[in-house]
Structures are given as structure tokens and as C-alpha cells.
Scaffold this active site. Structure first.
Site, PDB file in Angstrom:
ATOM      1  N   GLU A   1      -6.309   7.121  -1.119  1.00  0.00           N
ATOM      2  CA  GLU A   1      -6.397   5.875  -0.360  1.00  0.00           C
ATOM      3  C   GLU A   1      -6.925   4.733  -1.220  1.00  0.00           C
ATOM      4  OE1 GLU A   1      -5.297   4.849   2.752  1.00  0.00           O
ATOM      5  OE2 GLU A   1      -4.210   6.621   2.137  1.00  0.00           O
TER       6      GLU A   1
ATOM      7  N   HIS B   1       1.380   4.235  -2.970  1.00  0.00           N
ATOM      8  CA  HIS B   1       1.276   5.701  -2.861  1.00  0.00           C
ATOM      9  C   HIS B   1       2.435   6.364  -3.606  1.00  0.00           C
ATOM     10  CE1 HIS B   1      -2.100   6.617  -0.262  1.00  0.00           C
ATOM     11  NE2 HIS B   1      -1.668   5.878   0.750  1.00  0.00           N
TER      12      HIS B   1
ATOM     13  N   HIS C   1       0.822  -1.203   0.000  1.00  0.00           N
ATOM     14  CA  HIS C   1       0.000   0.000   0.000  1.00  0.00           C
ATOM     15  C   HIS C   1       0.865   1.266   0.000  1.00  0.00           C
ATOM     16  CE1 HIS C   1      -3.608   2.407   1.164  1.00  0.00           C
ATOM     17  NE2 HIS C   1      -2.699   3.133   1.795  1.00  0.00           N
ATOM     18  N   GLU C   2       1.884   1.306   0.833  1.00  0.00           N
ATOM     19  CA  GLU C   2       2.739   2.498   0.915  1.00  0.00           C
ATOM     20  C   GLU C   2       3.541   2.695  -0.368  1.00  0.00           C
ATOM     21  OE1 GLU C   2       2.572   4.879   3.157  1.00  0.00           O
ATOM     22  OE2 GLU C   2       0.959   3.694   4.009  1.00  0.00           O
TER      23      GLU C   2
HETATM   24 ZN    ZN Z   1      -2.609   5.112   2.307  1.00  0.00          ZN
END
Ligand code: ZN
Length: 278
Positions: free
Chosen positions: A209, A150, A146-147
Site C-alpha cells: 500500500e 500496484h 494508485h492501482e
Molecule cells: Zn492499493
């Protein structure tokens, strides 16, 4: 960049700024891999990467990097796996040039903070405080996927662009770093989730997100992890919310029922990317 205002009777306050802004918009849009969304990008990638290397280095110098060989090895293993998935994805799409200046690095930092982040160019930090929530390798892959997503989607650059416009009046990052080094550094740290000891962290938008969730699921599946683990991880995160001090991770990454329901919907797509670990 400084413009000398030339007032004519037709000028109204704010119009030159608006024109400048529109010109910047036209010249400064890029698109997010996988989702194809076009985004504001005022800061050249080269500036972002150079700043990242510098700020990441300074962060590590002022932190205690973990010497727990087992945990450090796990962070590096998961990180390298996600990196491999990202590189394969970009290679298959003939977009490898977007990763050419990446200098991947995965470090575990001693801290009670429940947090993790990735700066541009693949500079990742995982805090030991998040390990009880990630629990195992697959849980760690959820957070790191997830990071890293981003960073791949250049959400930080997009937020920096927006924040520079509002806080420093659209002054370029290079100029801001020179004239306002402390302010720019704090802004950088808060944008990347590294600001816990420096100041408030800026929350990611709902859009960022859900984009990071989608990309993160795909990358973790490509790296050989079951994307279903993301649902159970966010359920554990949601359970942490009721605690006395909510984790840092939740100040930038709100977890709620909508997110968990959305993740469920994204699972079929992510599963098509699943590849058994070799
Ligand atoms: Zn996030």
C-alpha cells in the site's frame, strides 16, 4: 514441476522443500522501480501478461461495460495521462524494456461496487460505483495512479507467488492453470481485486500500500494532477468506512489515519515531479 523424493538418513521432513525454496528465491528476485525494494518473483513476466490478457478479457465479457460516453471518456483520459507519465518515467530511467509488452486498456464497468484495479500489462477496470467517491478528474487520477502503481511495482505477481506457494505448494502458474484452472482463476481474481463476484479479495499488505501510494502520487503529479488530491480522496474513503457495507475497495485498501499522515509526508517528493498539463 514434480520432484521424486530421495530419502537418505540425513533427510528431515521439509528440508528439500526449503532448499528448493531458497534456490527459487535466489533465482527469482526482481526490484521495484522508484523504491528499489527487491521482491519475490516466481512467475515469468510473460506468463503474467498472457494470463492477464485472458482473465481481463473474460472479466469484461461477463461484465456490463459502461456506454456512458462522458464517463468512459474521462476514465480513458485519466488512464492515458497516467500511462504517459509511467512511460516517460521509465524512458528517463532507461527502463522502457520493462513496459515493452504492456497492452494498456482502460474500461469503465457498470457496478455498484466501490472498486478499481489494474492487472499486469496495464489492464485497468474502474467500477461506476467508485465515481461518487472520486468525484472529479483529479480524484479519479488518485485511484488510477494508485492501482497502476500496484501493477508497475508487480505487487500482483509477488502476491501470486506467495499464494501459489501456500495454496498450491509452489506449483508454477502455468502448471497450476492447466491442472487447477478454476482454483487458479479464483486466486488470480482475488489477488487483483476483481474477485468480488468470485470470492474473497486478498488485501494488499501495508508495504504494498505505501509503495503504491508513493508511486501513484509521483505518476499523478507527472500527469499534471495535484498530488494533494490524494489526501482528500483518502479522507473521503475513510468517511465511507462507517457506512453499512464497507466498499470493496476498502477490503483490499484499508484507509486509516496513518496512511493519510504518510501521504502528507510524501507530498513534497511528488510535487518535484509535477508537470503542468499541456
Ligand atoms: Zn492499493
Amino acid at each position: 514441476m514434480r520432484r521424486t523424493p530421495q530419502h537418505t538418513p540425513a533427510d528431515t521432513t521439509g528440508v528439500p522443500g526449503l532448499v528448493l525454496l531458497l534456490a527459487l528465491f535466489a533465482a527469482a528476485c526482481s526490484s521495484v522501480p522508484i523504491t528499489g525494494r527487491s521482491q519475490l518473483s516466481l512467475i515469468p513476466a510473460s506468463t503474467m501478461l498472457a494470463t492477464s490478457v485472458q482473465q481481463y478479457g473474460e472479466f469484461l465479457k461477463s461484465s456490463t461495460v459502461s456506454t456512458d460516453a462522458r464517463k468512459v471518456a474521462l476514465v480513458r483520459k485519466v488512464g492515458t495521462g497516467i500511462q504517459g507519465a509511467v512511460e516517460r518515467y521509465f524512458r528517463e530511467k532507461n527502463m522502457s524494456d520493462r513496459l515493452k509488452d504492456y497492452q494498456w486498456e482502460f474500461n469503465l464497468v457498470e457496478s455498484e461496487d466501490v472498486n478499481a484495479w489494474c492487472m499486469p500489462g496495464g489492464k485497468v477496470v474502474v467500477y461506476t460505483g467508485i465515481l461518487p467517491v472520486t468525484r472529479d478528474e483529479a480524484g479519479l487520477a488518485v485511484v488510477m495512479g494508485h492501482e497502476i502503481a500496484h501493477a508497475i511495482a508487480e505487487h500482483g505477481s509477488e502476491r501470486m507467488s506467495q499464494e501459489l506457494l501456500t495454496q498450491l505448494g509452489g506449483i508454477g502458474l502455468a502448471a497450476a492453470l492447466e491442472s487447477e484452472p478454476q482454483k487458479t482463476r479464483d486466486l488470480w481474481m482475488s489477488v487483483y481485486g476483481a474477485g468480488a463476484t468470485f470470492g474473497a479479495l486478498l488485501p494488499f499488505s501495508r508495504l504494498h500500500e505505501s509503495e503504491a501510494d508513493r508511486l501513484g502520487l509521483i505518476f499523478m503529479a507527472m500527469a499534471g494532477y495535484n498530488p494533494q488530491e490524494a489526501v482528500t480522496f483518502w479522507q473521503r474513503m475513510a468517511a465511507q468506512k462507517g457506512g453499512q457495507s464497507p466498499p470493496e475497495f476498502l477490503s483490499t485498501h484499508p484507509s486509516d489515519e496513518t496512511r493519510i499522515a504518510d501521504l502528507q509526508k510524501l507530498l513534497p517528493e511528488a510535487r518535484t515531479y509535477y508537470r503542468k498539463p499541456s
